[in-house]
Design an enzyme around this catalytic site. Structure first.
Site, PDB file in Angstrom:
ATOM      1  N   SER A 185       0.850  -1.186   0.000  1.00 61.11           N
ATOM      2  CA  SER A 185       0.000   0.000   0.000  1.00 61.11           C
ATOM      3  C   SER A 185       0.887   1.238   0.000  1.00 61.11           C
ATOM      4  O   SER A 185       1.699   1.398  -0.902  1.00 61.11           O
ATOM      5  CB  SER A 185      -0.953  -0.032   1.207  1.00 61.11           C
ATOM      6  N   HIS A 212      -2.632  -1.143  -3.402  1.00 69.13           N
ATOM      7  CA  HIS A 212      -3.787  -0.268  -3.199  1.00 69.13           C
ATOM      8  C   HIS A 212      -3.630   0.965  -4.085  1.00 69.13           C
ATOM      9  O   HIS A 212      -2.803   1.835  -3.828  1.00 69.13           O
ATOM     10  CB  HIS A 212      -3.888   0.150  -1.729  1.00 69.13           C
ATOM     11  N   ASP A 309      -4.465  -4.900   5.946  1.00 70.66           N
ATOM     12  CA  ASP A 309      -4.758  -5.763   4.805  1.00 70.66           C
ATOM     13  C   ASP A 309      -3.585  -6.699   4.530  1.00 70.66           C
ATOM     14  O   ASP A 309      -2.430  -6.282   4.523  1.00 70.66           O
ATOM     15  CB  ASP A 309      -5.042  -4.905   3.567  1.00 70.66           C
TER      16      ASP A 309
END
Length: 369
Positions: A185, A212, A309
């Site tokens: 991310s 992401h 995540d």
């Protein structure tokens, strides 16, 4: 989280400067200066020494790319690019990352004030996370670039020794049909590129990448990886199939599931199911379905990023008999996702970014007897 963070807001639109500054101030971030162009942004950084800069891409006098390069040279400070949601801005945003920006946040189209208000919590969280980055210490890119085609060396010998051509004691060979799932991310694009640049094509990996990133950017990201690595990488489409030496980048705003796997080839399915861990695409979705579906060697890798995540995905891969790796705190731009993964107790190895490609290779080699 935002307490004590000092920011400079750079945008050529007075309206956008006001909206962004108000959102950050309401979130507890001290906006110490605003800038109308890149030149003013550089001056403001030198004068105020902020913790973070939000930088528009297209500005008069000096654009955001030039300003980022100047800031990194004269007064290194974490920069978060605020980019419009267009293909053209995707190109220049990635160029800004090359110049040293930590990450980017997409400004909404349409009714900007309403959309920015909806995204305010995400913006405050991202600005706070980027502010914590030590831009002088993270993301070493040694051994990349012009050396991208060079086989890395690990404790078991160079990758060129692992092709199974020899049978002497101490030599190693690659396992058949390995798959690597990479999740990242904030601060991740450069890290993913570095890992991919250093994975030898002889390893014959199938690579699934979940970064992401919004629509309009994942395609450009896949093109960059394809150009910079020996692997054939493209943005995932529904039903896409890959085999050894190929990779897919999860499309923006779509979860990427591993739908089936047979004879060394896997097929993906894209969905717009509800966000998982507040994100879509989610690392957990791909890792969990990979663990359920793939019966050949599987490796899960978590790189820099905020949030949790990938933690459950790492747990699922470990439970399925796969290998797991997480980036260390020292080289992570944001030590959120790797930390959460490590806290599961299911991470086999924690490594600095420069050692991760070698670490992946170590998991998919076996000694020749």
């Amino acid at each position: 989280m935002a307490d004590g963070v000092r920011a400079v807001v750079a945008d050529d639109s007075h309206f956008m400067r006001s909206v962004i500054s108000d959102i950050l101030s309401d979130g507890g971030i001290d906006v110490v200066a605003q800038a109308r162009d890149g030149e003013e942004a550089v001056s403001a950084v030198i004068e105020h020494r902020p913790d973070v800069v939000t930088m528009d891409v297209e500005m008069p006098v000096m654009n955001g790319i030039e300003a980022t390069e100047r800031i990194m040279a004269e007064s290194p400070t974490p920069v978060l690019m605020l980019s419009a949601h267009t293909d053209e801005n995707a190109d220049v945003t990635f160029e800004a990352l090359d110049k040293g920006a930590v990450d980017f946040f997409t400004k909404p189209g349409g009714e900007v004030s309403m959309e920015m208000s909806r995204l305010k919590d995400q913006l405050v969280e991202m600005v706070s996370s980027v502010a914590a980055v030590d831009v002088g210490a993270t993301g070493s890119r040694s051994g990349t670039g012009s050396d991208s085609g060079t086989a890395p060396t690990t404790a078991g010998g160079s990758a060129t020794d692992r092709r199974g051509t020899g049978g002497s004691s101490g030599q190693t060979t690659y396992v058949a049909n390995p798959t690597l799932v990479i999740g990242s991310s904030t601060g991740g694009p450069k890290m993913v590129e570095q890992v991919m640049e250093n994975l030898p094509i002889e390893a014959d990996l199938r690579v699934l990448i979940i970064q992401h990133m919004p629509e309009g950017f994942t395609g450009r990201f896949a093109e960059r990886i394809n150009t910079r690595s020996d692997y054939e990488v493209q943005e995932a489409t529904d039903g896409a199939r890959i085999g050894g030496g190929e990779g897919l980048v999860a499309a923006g705003d779509r979860h990427m599931e591993v739908k089936n796997y047979r004879n060394g080839r896997l097929r993906t399915k894209l969905t717009q199911d509800e966000p998982v861990n507040s994100v879509r695409p989610a690392v957990d979705v791909t890792m969990q379905t990979a663990a359920e579906t793939i019966d050949d060697p599987l490796v899960g890798l978590i790189l820099t990023g905020m949030g949790e995540d990938g933690a459950d995905g790492i747990r699922r891969i470990k439970q399925a008999g796969g290998k797991t790796i997480a980036q260390d705190e020292a080289t992570s731009a944001v030590y959120g996702m790797p930390k959460r993964a490590a806290e599961t107790g299911c991470v086999d190895t924690v490594l600095p970014i420069d050692d991760i490609a070698d670490g992946v290779i170590d998991t998919i080699t076996t000694e020749v007897t």
